[in-house]
Design an enzyme around this catalytic site. Sequence first.
Site, mmCIF file in Angstrom:
data_model
loop_
_atom_site.group_PDB
_atom_site.id
_atom_site.type_symbol
_atom_site.label_atom_id
_atom_site.label_comp_id
_atom_site.label_asym_id
_atom_site.label_seq_id
_atom_site.Cartn_x
_atom_site.Cartn_y
_atom_site.Cartn_z
ATOM 1 N N ASN A 214 0.843 -1.198 0.000
ATOM 2 C CA ASN A 214 0.000 0.000 0.000
ATOM 3 C C ASN A 214 0.877 1.247 0.000
ATOM 4 O O ASN A 214 2.107 1.145 0.021
ATOM 5 C CB ASN A 214 -0.958 -0.023 1.198
ATOM 6 C CG ASN A 214 -0.203 -0.105 2.501
ATOM 7 O OD1 ASN A 214 0.530 0.805 2.856
ATOM 8 N ND2 ASN A 214 -0.357 -1.218 3.217
ATOM 9 N N ALA A 278 1.549 1.293 11.718
ATOM 10 C CA ALA A 278 1.806 0.661 10.417
ATOM 11 C C ALA A 278 0.513 0.446 9.650
ATOM 12 O O ALA A 278 -0.547 0.239 10.244
ATOM 13 C CB ALA A 278 2.513 -0.679 10.616
ATOM 14 N N ASP A 282 -3.957 -6.217 4.767
ATOM 15 C CA ASP A 282 -4.981 -7.063 5.388
ATOM 16 C C ASP A 282 -4.903 -8.508 4.902
ATOM 17 O O ASP A 282 -5.308 -9.414 5.607
ATOM 18 C CB ASP A 282 -6.372 -6.473 5.113
ATOM 19 C CG ASP A 282 -6.579 -5.182 5.908
ATOM 20 O OD1 ASP A 282 -6.260 -5.180 7.107
ATOM 21 O OD2 ASP A 282 -7.028 -4.173 5.316
ATOM 22 N N LYS A 292 9.008 -17.244 -10.292
ATOM 23 C CA LYS A 292 8.237 -16.157 -10.894
ATOM 24 C C LYS A 292 7.041 -16.706 -11.695
ATOM 25 O O LYS A 292 7.227 -17.621 -12.514
ATOM 26 C CB LYS A 292 9.164 -15.342 -11.810
ATOM 27 C CG LYS A 292 8.518 -14.119 -12.373
ATOM 28 C CD LYS A 292 9.481 -13.354 -13.268
ATOM 29 C CE LYS A 292 8.731 -12.292 -14.027
ATOM 30 N NZ LYS A 292 9.543 -11.691 -15.077
ATOM 31 N N PRO A 308 -2.683 -11.738 10.167
ATOM 32 C CA PRO A 308 -3.017 -11.540 11.574
ATOM 33 C C PRO A 308 -3.196 -10.054 11.857
ATOM 34 O O PRO A 308 -2.543 -9.217 11.221
ATOM 35 C CB PRO A 308 -1.785 -12.077 12.316
ATOM 36 C CG PRO A 308 -0.676 -12.003 11.309
ATOM 37 C CD PRO A 308 -1.313 -12.212 9.965
ATOM 38 N N PHE A 328 -4.155 3.063 15.287
ATOM 39 C CA PHE A 328 -4.498 4.109 14.334
ATOM 40 C C PHE A 328 -5.715 3.672 13.539
ATOM 41 O O PHE A 328 -5.958 2.478 13.383
ATOM 42 C CB PHE A 328 -3.327 4.373 13.375
ATOM 43 C CG PHE A 328 -2.420 5.466 13.849
ATOM 44 C CD1 PHE A 328 -1.610 5.278 14.958
ATOM 45 C CD2 PHE A 328 -2.396 6.699 13.209
ATOM 46 C CE1 PHE A 328 -0.787 6.287 15.419
ATOM 47 C CE2 PHE A 328 -1.566 7.719 13.661
ATOM 48 C CZ PHE A 328 -0.766 7.518 14.766
ATOM 49 N N LYS A 342 -13.566 0.962 16.645
ATOM 50 C CA LYS A 342 -12.315 0.200 16.504
ATOM 51 C C LYS A 342 -11.626 -0.001 17.852
ATOM 52 O O LYS A 342 -11.031 -1.042 18.109
ATOM 53 C CB LYS A 342 -11.397 0.948 15.530
ATOM 54 C CG LYS A 342 -10.361 0.078 14.913
ATOM 55 C CD LYS A 342 -9.876 0.628 13.579
ATOM 56 C CE LYS A 342 -10.866 0.363 12.465
ATOM 57 N NZ LYS A 342 -10.403 0.807 11.165
ATOM 58 N N LYS A 346 -10.795 -3.795 18.785
ATOM 59 C CA LYS A 346 -9.400 -4.258 18.803
ATOM 60 C C LYS A 346 -8.853 -4.375 20.219
ATOM 61 O O LYS A 346 -7.752 -4.873 20.412
ATOM 62 C CB LYS A 346 -8.539 -3.304 17.989
ATOM 63 C CG LYS A 346 -9.023 -3.204 16.550
ATOM 64 C CD LYS A 346 -7.878 -3.167 15.593
ATOM 65 C CE LYS A 346 -8.374 -3.124 14.170
ATOM 66 N NZ LYS A 346 -7.330 -3.448 13.219
HETATM 67 O O1 C5P Z 1 -8.719 -2.334 10.868
HETATM 68 P P1 C5P Z 1 -7.748 -1.279 10.450
HETATM 69 O O2 C5P Z 1 -6.727 -1.744 9.471
HETATM 70 O O3 C5P Z 1 -8.386 0.030 10.052
HETATM 71 O O4 C5P Z 1 -6.971 -0.949 11.818
HETATM 72 C C1 C5P Z 1 -5.941 -0.041 11.857
HETATM 73 C C2 C5P Z 1 -5.091 -0.280 13.065
HETATM 74 O O5 C5P Z 1 -4.822 -1.649 13.254
HETATM 75 C C3 C5P Z 1 -3.761 0.384 12.925
HETATM 76 O O6 C5P Z 1 -3.291 0.725 14.208
HETATM 77 C C4 C5P Z 1 -2.909 -0.733 12.319
HETATM 78 O O7 C5P Z 1 -1.536 -0.553 12.568
HETATM 79 C C5 C5P Z 1 -3.456 -1.933 13.016
HETATM 80 N N1 C5P Z 1 -3.433 -3.177 12.226
HETATM 81 C C6 C5P Z 1 -2.576 -4.203 12.597
HETATM 82 N N2 C5P Z 1 -2.576 -5.376 11.903
HETATM 83 C C7 C5P Z 1 -3.402 -5.544 10.861
HETATM 84 C C8 C5P Z 1 -4.293 -4.523 10.471
HETATM 85 C C9 C5P Z 1 -4.259 -3.347 11.157
HETATM 86 O O8 C5P Z 1 -1.802 -4.029 13.557
HETATM 87 N N3 C5P Z 1 -3.389 -6.688 10.206
#
Ligand code: C5P
Length: 407
Positions: A214, A278, A282, A292, A308, A328, A342, A346
Amino acid sequence: MSLNGKRILLVIAGGIAAYKSLDLIRRLRERGAAVRAILTRAGAAFVTPLAVGALAGEKAYTDLFSLTDESAMGHIRLSRESDLIVIAPATADLLAKMAAGLADDLASTVLLAANTPILAAPGMNVEMWEHAATRRNVERLAADGIAFVGPAAGDLACGEVGQGRMAEVADIVAAAERLLADAAGGGLRLDGRHALVTAGPTREPLDPVRFLSNYSSGKQGFAIAGALAARGARTTLIAGPTALPNPPGVTIVAVETAADMLAACEAALPADVAVFAAAVADWRVARRNEVKIKKAGETPTLALIENPDILATIARRSDCRPTLVVGFAAETGAAPEQGRDKLVRKGCDWIVANDVSGGAVFGAERNRVHIVTPAGTESWPELTKREVAERLAVRIATHFAGPHAAE
Ligand code: C5P
């Protein structure tokens, strides 16, 4: 944010922008500040002590050698009884006096005796602003810890065009608020604490030459790691691929994939505070090709599996959970509400929700964030990512210094 209960001493020097300082008094008072004003002799030639005193609700001070003033309100008391001194307009002459440590009138004496933060809003002709002497003085004063707001570029009252216009009143008020907020937590340190920060994108390989990723630049996370380290925290920065230099005093662990990032975070525990800035991918491909993928033949279909959630995994650990876990959330619209959702989902303690609906945040220098905590939401003005990092470090240091410190 407001200036409730703050005592601001406003020094008005002799420049045409002094007329804006009348409005500045009103705006500062509107935000809850008590304003006391000093006019230099030249300042009093531009706006009258009567007008300044009427707007401030207290007589304006003008003369160092007025015996009645010295007994009722000495120059030392004038500077001591304020939380912040704002100089608007700060003229080339007053800046020169300050840089040299001169004290030959009330304003310069109060400024020399000050032990509170000072914010200067320069206003002058462009040639005066650009003169080598003014450049030297401003550099000297910045090194002495004086904060500056403006000047802006534009039409000047003298008919010339260029940099020299005093900052707009709203910008001076915002800068005053920032400075006071920083001063409140400014001295707090994080010595003896371990901070863990994640930053940047992750890269999820499809084969030896291709990956999913990304646009994250890592700027915000790197700035946060730098700000925490600057306050004395032992800081471990777990970073995906970025083009940024290592922040001073930070131990950097370079990773590529989300799985690597999680493993590196777990290896870095225990930590007192963890900030997950970070942009973790996803998904990753279910099966990474060892060679390749050839273009010949059928267009490949990528089967993805979920990565994860690093933040949720660390926040929900039963052992070694950092005392303060900060996530974040980049949201389009309703950032505070989505951030709160969130926070619960989380299991973290704070969410820094940034509004990405207005345009680019990835790679940009500025950020507008809301700090969502169980106690409520705080919306910060648009700031540079470095300023966001500095403020967040102050908030974190304040948290560890406060009643939750032992939690
Ligand atoms: O669900 P979302 O991606 O919007 O969540 C953002 C937050 O979750 C950020 O703090 C990001 O660093 C963290 N995150 C993570 N591992 C992932 C997805 C997001 O630590 N796989």
